[in-house]
Design a protein around this motif. Structure first.
Motif, PDB file in Angstrom:
ATOM      1  N   SER A 566      18.466 -47.236  -6.628  1.00 50.98           N
ATOM      2  CA  SER A 566      17.466 -46.275  -7.089  1.00 50.98           C
ATOM      3  C   SER A 566      16.817 -46.779  -8.364  1.00 50.98           C
ATOM      4  N   LEU A 567      15.672 -46.179  -8.692  1.00 56.10           N
ATOM      5  CA  LEU A 567      14.979 -46.561  -9.920  1.00 56.10           C
ATOM      6  C   LEU A 567      15.849 -46.280 -11.138  1.00 56.10           C
ATOM      7  N   ALA A 568      16.538 -45.149 -11.149  1.00 58.46           N
ATOM      8  CA  ALA A 568      17.380 -44.801 -12.302  1.00 58.46           C
ATOM      9  C   ALA A 568      18.526 -45.797 -12.455  1.00 58.46           C
ATOM     10  N   ALA A 569      19.155 -46.177 -11.347  1.00 55.14           N
ATOM     11  CA  ALA A 569      20.247 -47.152 -11.429  1.00 55.14           C
ATOM     12  C   ALA A 569      19.728 -48.518 -11.867  1.00 55.14           C
ATOM     13  N   ALA A 570      18.555 -48.902 -11.355  1.00 55.53           N
ATOM     14  CA  ALA A 570      17.968 -50.176 -11.755  1.00 55.53           C
ATOM     15  C   ALA A 570      17.670 -50.187 -13.251  1.00 55.53           C
ATOM     16  N   ALA A 571      17.191 -49.072 -13.773  1.00 54.93           N
ATOM     17  CA  ALA A 571      16.911 -48.996 -15.209  1.00 54.93           C
ATOM     18  C   ALA A 571      18.191 -49.205 -16.019  1.00 54.93           C
ATOM     19  N   ALA A 572      19.311 -48.694 -15.504  1.00 52.97           N
ATOM     20  CA  ALA A 572      20.581 -48.903 -16.202  1.00 52.97           C
ATOM     21  C   ALA A 572      20.982 -50.369 -16.170  1.00 52.97           C
ATOM     22  N   VAL A 573      20.830 -51.015 -15.018  1.00 50.27           N
ATOM     23  CA  VAL A 573      21.180 -52.439 -14.899  1.00 50.27           C
ATOM     24  C   VAL A 573      20.367 -53.262 -15.891  1.00 50.27           C
ATOM     25  N   LEU A 574      19.077 -52.989 -15.977  1.00 52.04           N
ATOM     26  CA  LEU A 574      18.178 -53.784 -16.817  1.00 52.04           C
ATOM     27  C   LEU A 574      18.178 -53.329 -18.273  1.00 52.04           C
ATOM     28  N   ASP A 575      18.765 -52.158 -18.524  1.00 53.56           N
ATOM     29  CA  ASP A 575      18.793 -51.604 -19.885  1.00 53.56           C
ATOM     30  C   ASP A 575      17.370 -51.418 -20.410  1.00 53.56           C
ATOM     31  N   LEU A 576      16.516 -50.835 -19.533  1.00 52.75           N
ATOM     32  CA  LEU A 576      15.116 -50.604 -19.868  1.00 52.75           C
ATOM     33  C   LEU A 576      14.737 -49.157 -19.541  1.00 52.75           C
ATOM     34  N   PRO A 577      13.667 -48.641 -20.149  1.00 55.21           N
ATOM     35  CA  PRO A 577      13.193 -47.306 -19.774  1.00 55.21           C
ATOM     36  C   PRO A 577      12.748 -47.283 -18.311  1.00 55.21           C
ATOM     37  N   PRO A 578      12.828 -46.135 -17.649  1.00 58.63           N
ATOM     38  CA  PRO A 578      12.445 -46.047 -16.231  1.00 58.63           C
ATOM     39  C   PRO A 578      11.011 -46.492 -15.962  1.00 58.63           C
TER      40      PRO A 578
END
Length: 992
Positions: A566-578
């Motif tokens: 998901s977009l939210a999980a990807a943001a966590a992986v990359l440590d970036l804002p959604p």
């Protein structure tokens, strides 16, 4: 249906019709109590004799009834002396209640002229029955069933209920016989449409209510046989033959005897419905799942023609191949364009397959290929099959899938298959359908398949594809450089498309610039000739074109094992804002290195994922960033799952004992969305747990299992949850982490207990209790004792169970875990019920309910109501028990706890049987068998045992014994102590 009551058009006199005020508001019912309404206002129809007069007039359908006829209808051969005066009085009273002109006097008698068609429920039922008969004659079983269901819904109990007199009695019998005929017709169509499993419960109840009605027995035998319950089907015949001989002194009719013989002979014609039709829907389900065909598809003319010919010959009713289901299997290296070609051909052939097109990516090149049973579940839902009708096993799903497709013309595209074994269950198997398969391997062992080996493009085709993407003007100006580019790409379509797309998006680049860049990659171009490395080299070209931020996202996202992200999980992986994450992911989608699976969700092609990981291992600096990215993903899932857990179980201290995370997790606006998230992310969560079982992240991985425990009880993800939990137990044991091991063993024990594997579960909790004591982990101490108490109770070890549950209560209270305390109290109440301490059991479960009520725990309150229902039922308070169990059943349904729903049906069946209502008991037992239940095969055996007792009470002893024999086999296989009790019920079986 031809013999059903007819209600002709009502005759009206002109004066009466003109005098009626707002006639459309007046309506009557006779298919239940005799009643009249004006709009929504119920009218007073008077005494039973007065209602008998109204019924007699309504059933005459507008015709005039003489006074003598009405007297005979109300009193028969012995009317009172003032009968005529009474009839006149009743008529006068009714005339005052009804609209003017409705009850009229003429020719010395009376008539009711209903003001509009359909004002009488019987007239509506007759019209619906006629519609059903017409629809069935035209082959439209869906609409026929719908019409009959609407007609049957008009009955409101016994026709003419409470109305005295010989006429009413005769009409009651006539209307009931007609209703049963309609019901038999609808059930017959249910079986024709393949709804045999669902029909068993209803037919069981109907045969109990009408034991001498042979048509119902015949339908029940057929439904049982098609549900794989041949022994029970034959037992129904034996029960019927014995009952007819005892009650009527006759043998079963020829049709029933013939059906018995066909079942004995395993007649293949009985195995499937005679005319399978899609489940009833307003609009027929026609899946159209093909991915979009690329607008710049180029070349492959010979392959397109060859494959199109195969598909068209299979779809032509009179074609040479029309009697065979066509299978074409495309093989070739990754990136050669198998999927593109297959999708293009499939779109060209759509008109030949008007009933739909199915598509699935089988993920055959990845570490975890798609399971055929999972794919079949998705296909069946796409074809209109309800979730509740989809069986569990691969074989049953494949059989149902073939049945649903029979008579349809459907094209199935199976993309990226691992091997022939994965493909075989997914093939339609019926004429008129066709399958296209793509794979990296040549499927020589796929019987009857038309094999196609797809090679790279010719130089002309490759240049044409490059030109379509880049533009004619730029290529014409640098034709030689363009030829160099496609040659450097090895004429591999995916490599050409990536290179051309990059060039097309960079207007300042020339074709020569791209050619020079490719010339620097000679080693990789050499590898293009070596199988899978060719694909990696092709992806290397696209990866080299990425901006630094894109490349980092590509590398890190490829580390996650889940099927998508998901977009939210990807943001966590990359440590970036959604927002920034979404921009990066969409740019990767544009390069074809990432796919947009759905709005807000992304996935890699499996080979691209492997390449992305190789890039991460090679390029991600410092290397610790890879571990940090996966740790952030684990933190995100743990924090979000903990939020869901807290929403579902307010006050539960579990969330306070979880490992601290560096992520806040996803927030939810309401409870339903939280539960939706958990089930939508199930595969990703479990993949993350399995990927995080190394020492640094082991405890968080185990805690993620704790926080997502609802997945173990939903049925859909239970099997995978169990596999991952066992892996977590093994990892914790190997690493010597007693804290994580205690939690993993407790969680695994819950999984094993749900599956009915109680001895194994008990061994896990026994060790967990030791570990909890040594680590002083309050979560393990409370939950391990609680689970051990449940397990011991299932194994009939009541004293041990009571000891552990009291220890659990003590541990939960020490921890301030009130929901845990309530759970243990409810579990203890069930033990005390078994020890005949019913009053104390009821007190304990009410304590638990009070705690749940105070905390607002709606979901867990269902478990408490379930326990209270058991206690009340054991105490003989049947109505109260059913009230509690019904409330629990409703809550389990809302929370998608399918296994708990089935278990609750079993408990309701127990109460009904105890109350002397075997028909209702059998119905709910059948529902439990159909739905599935906690406790696996052990509980299934208990349900079959109960069903056998219900059937025995209904006089169906042969079918009862068939149920007991199956239950005995299950208990003996599991080594359950309940087997001894069943052997006493079946002394002849014990000797075998």
């Amino acid at each position: 249906m031809d013999g059903g009551p007819r209600v002709p058009e009502q005759r009206r006199s002109g004066s009466a019709a003109s005098a009626v005020a707002e006639p459309a508001t007046l309506r009557f019912s006779v298919l239940g109590p005799v009643r009249a309404w004006r709009g929504e206002e119920a009218l007073a129809t008077g005494s039973p004799q007065q209602r008998a007069l109204l019924a007699a007039l309504l059933l005459r359908e507008g015709r005039t009834a003489t006074a003598a006829e009405l007297i005979d209808a109300l009193w028969g051969t012995e009317p009172p002396s003032q009968a005529l005066a009474a009839v006149r009085t009743y008529a006068s009273r009714l005339r005052k209640v009804l609209d003017p002109g409705v009850l009229v006097s003429e020719s010395g008698g009376y008539a009711v002229r209903t003001p509009r068609e359909g004002a009488l429920d019987l007239a509506q039922a007759q019209e619906l029955a006629a519609q059903a008969e017409k629809a069935r004659g035209g082959g439209d079983l869906s609409h026929a069933r719908e019409a009959l269901n609407r007609a049957l819904a008009l009955w409101d109990g016994e026709p003419l209920a409470g109305v005295p007199g010989p006429y009413a009695e005769a009409q009651r019998a006539r209307l009931e016989e007609w209703r049963l005929g309609l019901l038999e017709s609808r059930l017959d169509m249910d079986l024709e449409q393949g709804c045999h499993a669902e029909a068993v419960s209803e037919l069981t109840a109907l045969t109990a209510a009408h034991p001498l009605r042979e048509r119902l027995r015949e339908l029940l035998m057929l439904a049982l046989y098609r549900s794989g319950r041949q022994a029970e089907a034959l037992a129904v015949y034996a029960d019927t033959r014995r009952l007819l001989a005892e009650e009527l002194g006759v043998d079963p009719r020829p049709g029933l005897r013939e059906l018995q013989q066909r079942i004995l002979q395993a007649d293949p014609a009985l195995a499937e419905p005679s005319a399978p039709v899609a489940e009833p829907t307003v609009v027929p389900v026609r899946p159209a799942q093909l991915p979009a065909s690329v607008p710049d598809f180029t070349g492959r003319d010979a392959f397109v023609s060859e494959l199109s010919d195969v598909l068209s010959s299979a779809s032509e009713p009179d074609g040479p191949e029309s009697r065979v289901m066509a299978v074409s299997a495309l093989a070739g290296i990754g990136g050669v364009g198998k999927t593109t070609l297959a999708v293009h051909v499939a779109h060209r052939a759509r008109a030949a397959f008007p009933d739909g097109q199915l598509y699935v990516d089988l993920q055959g090149a990845g570490p975890r290929a798609a399971e055929p049973e999972t794919v079949l579940g998705s296909f069946l839902r796409a074809l209109g099959t309800a979730d509740s009708a989809i069986p569990d096993s691969l074989e049953e799903r494949a059989a149902l899938y073939r049945s649903v497709l029979d008579g349809r013309r459907v094209l199935v595209l199976l993309d990226n298959a691992k091997d022939a074994a994965q493909v075989r269950p997914l093939l339609p198997g019926t004429e008129g359908c066709a399958a296209l398969v793509t794979s990296r391997v040549r499927m020589v062992d796929l019987a009857g398949a038309h094999l196609v080996d797809l090679d790279v493009m010719s130089p002309d085709e490759a240049l044409a594809l490059f030109t379509k993407i880049v533009g004619e003007e730029r290529v014409a100006a640098e034709r030689e450089a363009a030829l160099d580019v496609v040659a450097a790409c090895g004429f591999l379509p995916l490599a050409i498309r990536i290179a051309a797309s990059r060039l097309a998006s960079r207007r300042t680049w020339t074709v020569s610039v791209l050619a020079a860049k490719l010339a620097d990659e000679r080693r990789r171009l050499d590898e293009l000739q070596a199988g899978d490395l060719a694909v990696k080299a092709t992806f290397e070209l696209g990866y080299g074109q990425l901006e630094p931020a894109q490349a980092r996202a590509f590398r890190l996202l490829g580390l996650a094992d889940g099927p998508d992200i998901s977009l939210a999980a990807a943001a966590a992986v990359l440590d970036l804002p959604p927002e920034e994450t979404e921009d990066l992911l969409e740019s990767l989608v544009d390069t074809s290195l990432l796919e947009s699976a759905a709005p807000g969700r992304y996935r890699f092609h499996d080979l691209v994922r492997l390449y992305a990981r190789a890039c991460a291992e090679r390029d991600e600096q410092p290397p610790s960033e890879r571990e940090a990215a996966m740790s952030r993903l684990l933190d995100f899932y743990l924090a979000t799952a903990a939020r869901v857990y807290a929403i579902e179980r307010p006050g539960d201290r579990t969330v306070d004992h979880l490992e601290v995370t560096g992520q806040a997790g996803q927030a939810f606006s309401d409870d339903a969305k939280a539960l939706d998230w958990l089930h939508a992310e199930a595969a990703c969560i479990l993949a993350c747990v399995q990927q995080s079982l190394a020492a640094p992240t082991l405890r968080k991985a185990v805690d993620l299992l704790l926080a997502s425990k609802d997945l173990a009880e939903s049925g859909a993800s239970a099997l995978r949850y169990g596999v991952v939990t066992q892996a977590a137990r093994d990892a914790a044991t190997a690493l010597g982490d007693a804290h994580a091991e205690g939690r993993a063993r407790t969680t695994l024990a819950q999984v094993l207990s749900h599956a009915g594997r109680f001895e194994e579960a008990g061994a896990e909790t026994e060790r967990a209790i030791e570990l909890g004591r040594s680590t002083q982990d309050p979560w393990t101490c409370g939950n391990a004792h609680n689970e051990q108490g449940i397990i011991a109770n299932c194994l009939n070890r009541r004293a041990i169970s009571e000891t552990h549950l009291r220890e659990a209560i003590k541990a939960f209270r020490a921890d301030g875990n009130r929901p845990g305390e309530a759970s243990a109290l409810c579990n203890l109440s069930r033990v005390l019920v078994s020890l005949e301490r019913v009053s104390t059991a009821i007190e304990l479960v009410r304590e638990g309910i009070a705690i749940y009520d105070e905390l607002g725990l709606t979901f867990r309150l269902a478990n408490a109501r379930y326990a209270l229902g058991i206690a009340l039922g054991h105490g003989g308070r049947h109505d109260e028990a059913l009230e509690q169990l019904s409330a629990a059943l409703s809550t389990f349904g809302v929370n998608r706890q399918r296994l708990w729903e089935g278990t609750t049906h079993f408990r309701i069946a127990q109460v009904h049987l105890s109350a002397g209502r075997p028909t209702q008991a059998a119905q709910h037992a059948e529902q439990a068998l159909t739905t599935g239940s906690m406790g696996g095969e052990w509980m299934r055996a208990n349900i079959l045992t109960l069903l056998g007792h219900s059937l025995e009470s209904l006089g169906q002893t042969d079918r009862a014994r068939a149920c007991w024999r199956e239950a005995l086999a299950l208990h003996e296989s599991a080594g359950s102590p309940e087997a001894d009790r069943l052997r006493r019920l079946l002394p002849s079986v014990a000797l075998l």
